[in-house]
Design a protein around this motif. Structure first.
Motif, PDB file in Angstrom:
ATOM      1  N   VAL A 151       7.212  11.026  12.988  1.00  0.00           N
ATOM      2  CA  VAL A 151       6.750  11.161  14.370  1.00  0.00           C
ATOM      3  C   VAL A 151       5.499  10.297  14.464  1.00  0.00           C
ATOM      4  CG1 VAL A 151       5.888  12.717  16.146  1.00  0.00           C
ATOM      5  CG2 VAL A 151       7.681  13.497  14.567  1.00  0.00           C
ATOM      6  N   GLU A 152       5.510   9.356  15.361  1.00  0.00           N
ATOM      7  CA  GLU A 152       4.453   8.348  15.388  1.00  0.00           C
ATOM      8  C   GLU A 152       3.057   8.963  15.444  1.00  0.00           C
ATOM      9  OE1 GLU A 152       3.148   4.334  17.894  1.00  0.00           O
ATOM     10  OE2 GLU A 152       4.958   5.450  18.440  1.00  0.00           O
ATOM     11  N   ALA A 153       2.855   9.950  16.313  1.00  0.00           N
ATOM     12  CA  ALA A 153       1.528  10.546  16.457  1.00  0.00           C
ATOM     13  C   ALA A 153       1.098  11.277  15.185  1.00  0.00           C
ATOM     14  CB  ALA A 153       1.511  11.506  17.643  1.00  0.00           C
ATOM     15  N   VAL A 154       2.054  11.919  14.522  1.00  0.00           N
ATOM     16  CA  VAL A 154       1.735  12.651  13.288  1.00  0.00           C
ATOM     17  C   VAL A 154       1.407  11.668  12.166  1.00  0.00           C
ATOM     18  CG1 VAL A 154       2.601  14.320  11.611  1.00  0.00           C
ATOM     19  CG2 VAL A 154       3.198  14.564  14.022  1.00  0.00           C
ATOM     20  N   TRP A 155       2.169  10.595  12.088  1.00  0.00           N
ATOM     21  CA  TRP A 155       1.905   9.560  11.088  1.00  0.00           C
ATOM     22  C   TRP A 155       0.543   8.909  11.334  1.00  0.00           C
ATOM     23  CZ3 TRP A 155       2.394   7.734   6.534  1.00  0.00           C
ATOM     24  CH2 TRP A 155       2.199   6.373   6.241  1.00  0.00           C
ATOM     25  N   GLN A 156       0.224   8.646  12.593  1.00  0.00           N
ATOM     26  CA  GLN A 156      -1.075   8.061  12.922  1.00  0.00           C
ATOM     27  C   GLN A 156      -2.219   8.990  12.516  1.00  0.00           C
ATOM     28  OE1 GLN A 156      -1.839   5.044  13.919  1.00  0.00           O
ATOM     29  NE2 GLN A 156      -4.034   5.489  14.032  1.00  0.00           N
ATOM     30  N   GLU A 196      -6.430  10.240   3.710  1.00  0.00           N
ATOM     31  CA  GLU A 196      -6.351  11.172   2.583  1.00  0.00           C
ATOM     32  C   GLU A 196      -5.186  10.889   1.638  1.00  0.00           C
ATOM     33  OE1 GLU A 196      -6.156  14.957   4.476  1.00  0.00           O
ATOM     34  OE2 GLU A 196      -8.313  15.039   4.908  1.00  0.00           O
ATOM     35  N   ALA A 197      -4.525   9.750   1.785  1.00  0.00           N
ATOM     36  CA  ALA A 197      -3.423   9.448   0.877  1.00  0.00           C
ATOM     37  C   ALA A 197      -3.956   9.319  -0.547  1.00  0.00           C
ATOM     38  CB  ALA A 197      -2.710   8.164   1.294  1.00  0.00           C
ATOM     39  N   PRO A 198      -3.430  10.090  -1.491  1.00  0.00           N
ATOM     40  CA  PRO A 198      -3.892   9.967  -2.877  1.00  0.00           C
ATOM     41  C   PRO A 198      -3.345   8.688  -3.507  1.00  0.00           C
ATOM     42  CG  PRO A 198      -2.068  11.510  -2.747  1.00  0.00           C
ATOM     43  CD  PRO A 198      -2.400  11.129  -1.325  1.00  0.00           C
ATOM     44  N   PRO A 199      -3.949   8.254  -4.591  1.00  0.00           N
ATOM     45  CA  PRO A 199      -3.451   7.047  -5.250  1.00  0.00           C
ATOM     46  C   PRO A 199      -2.231   7.329  -6.112  1.00  0.00           C
ATOM     47  CG  PRO A 199      -5.281   7.918  -6.489  1.00  0.00           C
ATOM     48  CD  PRO A 199      -5.143   8.792  -5.263  1.00  0.00           C
ATOM     49  N   SER A 200      -1.409   6.313  -6.274  1.00  0.00           N
ATOM     50  CA  SER A 200      -0.415   6.332  -7.342  1.00  0.00           C
ATOM     51  C   SER A 200      -1.148   5.887  -8.603  1.00  0.00           C
ATOM     52  CB  SER A 200       0.739   5.384  -7.019  1.00  0.00           C
ATOM     53  OG  SER A 200       1.612   5.293  -8.125  1.00  0.00           O
ATOM     54  N   LEU A 241       0.812  -1.218   0.000  1.00  0.00           N
ATOM     55  CA  LEU A 241       0.000   0.000   0.000  1.00  0.00           C
ATOM     56  C   LEU A 241       0.844   1.266   0.000  1.00  0.00           C
ATOM     57  CD1 LEU A 241      -3.059  -0.918   2.266  1.00  0.00           C
ATOM     58  CD2 LEU A 241      -2.924  -0.785  -0.221  1.00  0.00           C
ATOM     59  N   ASP A 242       1.553   1.562   1.085  1.00  0.00           N
ATOM     60  CA  ASP A 242       2.256   2.841   1.191  1.00  0.00           C
ATOM     61  C   ASP A 242       3.386   2.940   0.173  1.00  0.00           C
ATOM     62  OD1 ASP A 242       0.851   4.122   3.409  1.00  0.00           O
ATOM     63  OD2 ASP A 242       1.589   2.411   4.577  1.00  0.00           O
ATOM     64  N   GLU A 243       3.344   4.010  -0.614  1.00  0.00           N
ATOM     65  CA  GLU A 243       4.283   4.267  -1.717  1.00  0.00           C
ATOM     66  C   GLU A 243       4.171   3.217  -2.813  1.00  0.00           C
ATOM     67  OE1 GLU A 243       4.337   7.197   0.071  1.00  0.00           O
ATOM     68  OE2 GLU A 243       5.159   5.775   1.512  1.00  0.00           O
ATOM     69  N   THR A 244       3.032   2.522  -2.836  1.00  0.00           N
ATOM     70  CA  THR A 244       2.721   1.609  -3.931  1.00  0.00           C
ATOM     71  C   THR A 244       1.348   1.988  -4.495  1.00  0.00           C
ATOM     72  OG1 THR A 244       4.099  -0.165  -3.030  1.00  0.00           O
ATOM     73  CG2 THR A 244       2.404  -0.811  -4.611  1.00  0.00           C
ATOM     74  N   TRP A 259       3.175  11.346  -0.285  1.00  0.00           N
ATOM     75  CA  TRP A 259       3.993  12.525  -0.548  1.00  0.00           C
ATOM     76  C   TRP A 259       3.509  13.769   0.189  1.00  0.00           C
ATOM     77  CZ3 TRP A 259       8.508  14.099  -1.323  1.00  0.00           C
ATOM     78  CH2 TRP A 259       8.784  15.370  -1.831  1.00  0.00           C
ATOM     79  N   PRO A 260       2.214  14.047   0.293  1.00  0.00           N
ATOM     80  CA  PRO A 260       1.796  15.228   1.064  1.00  0.00           C
ATOM     81  C   PRO A 260       2.284  15.185   2.506  1.00  0.00           C
ATOM     82  CG  PRO A 260      -0.009  14.433  -0.276  1.00  0.00           C
ATOM     83  CD  PRO A 260       1.066  13.394  -0.363  1.00  0.00           C
ATOM     84  N   TYR A 261       2.215  14.021   3.132  1.00  0.00           N
ATOM     85  CA  TYR A 261       2.718  13.861   4.508  1.00  0.00           C
ATOM     86  C   TYR A 261       4.230  14.015   4.555  1.00  0.00           C
ATOM     87  CZ  TYR A 261       4.548  11.294   8.506  1.00  0.00           C
ATOM     88  OH  TYR A 261       5.282  10.924   9.609  1.00  0.00           O
ATOM     89  N   LEU A 262       4.937  13.373   3.649  1.00  0.00           N
ATOM     90  CA  LEU A 262       6.401  13.399   3.651  1.00  0.00           C
ATOM     91  C   LEU A 262       6.930  14.807   3.414  1.00  0.00           C
ATOM     92  CD1 LEU A 262       6.883  10.153   1.553  1.00  0.00           C
ATOM     93  CD2 LEU A 262       7.641  10.446   3.923  1.00  0.00           C
ATOM     94  N   ARG A 263       6.350  15.518   2.467  1.00  0.00           N
ATOM     95  CA  ARG A 263       6.796  16.879   2.157  1.00  0.00           C
ATOM     96  C   ARG A 263       6.519  17.819   3.327  1.00  0.00           C
ATOM     97  NH1 ARG A 263       3.790  19.136  -2.822  1.00  0.00           N
ATOM     98  NH2 ARG A 263       2.105  18.910  -1.309  1.00  0.00           N
TER      99      ARG A 263
END
Length: 221
Positions: A100-105, A112-116, A81-84, A89-93
């Motif tokens: 940070v675990e809480a921010v990633w959670q 809201e992760a967009p699709p590749s 799933l992630d990066e597949t 990218w919005p989170y990483l940028r």
């Protein structure tokens, strides 16, 4: 002769000093320029072009394999799933590639992760041809509901299984995912393709073909 002995001593001392001054540890590349290179790689479109090239090969293989499908074969394609299928990218940028675990959670919960898009096209092509999708992710079981919401948000909710990592699991991702594919095969699925960005998504066998996407952001073992 005395002068010669003095010269030899001076040369040895000079070489010894030079040896000491040259034995420092080699400095690694500075992190900020590397981050800049990654931003350029993504924002220039090159990252998506590289993904599209791999996705194109995967689609071609799936079409060829479906054409040779034996009667009764239960064909499936495994997706990370992630990066597949998801792009974070919005989170990483926004977080300067930090974790940070809480921010990633919070990002996962937002769903809201967009699709590749090239990988989503592989998913759609597989489903159209009667091949089921199976998702094997490094996300934890406690993140299942949010992950399912994200899959629905990108119109990828038709799948046979979403296999998450058990909460508290400490084994390496490669071992967990290999075991999952083994169990799927033992239950009667023929895994014709396995698509992921990390080597840990792909090693260990139990898939007819593997397709490695670029992974410039992090390393998961």
């Amino acid at each position: 002769m005395a002068n010669l002995r003095w010269l030899r001593t001076a040369v040895v001392f000079a070489l010894g000093g030079a040896g000491v001054s040259c034995s420092t540890t080699r400095e690694p590349p500075n992190l900020d320029p590397l981050k800049g290179q990654i931003r350029t790689y993504v924002e220039s479109g090159e990252y998506q072009r590289d993904i599209a090239a791999v996705a194109g090969r995967a689609r071609t293989w799936i079409e060829q394999r479906v054409a040779k499908r034996a009667p009764g074969e239960r064909l499936a394609v495994v997706f990370d799933l992630d990066e597949t299928l998801f792009l974070n990218w919005p989170y990483l940028r926004r977080n300067d590639f930090g974790y940070v675990e809480a921010v990633w959670q919070a990002w996962i919960e937002a769903a809201e992760a967009p699709p590749s898009e090239p990988v989503r096209e592989v998913y759609r092509a597989a489903v159209r041809s009667g091949v089921v999708a199976i998702f094997i992710t490094g996300r934890f079981e406690s993140q299942r509901a949010a992950t399912e919401r994200n899959l629905r948000a990108i119109n990828c909710s038709e799948y046979a299984a979403l296999i998450c990592k058990p909460d508290g699991e400490s084994r390496k991702s490669a071992d967990i995912k290999t075991q999952a594919r083994r169990q799927l095969q033992e239950s009667g699925w023929t895994l014709i393709a396995n698509i992921g960005d990390q080597q840990s998504d792909l090693v260990g066998g139990f898939a007819e073909r593997t397709f490695k996407l670029p992974a410039p952001f992090y390393l998961t073992e």
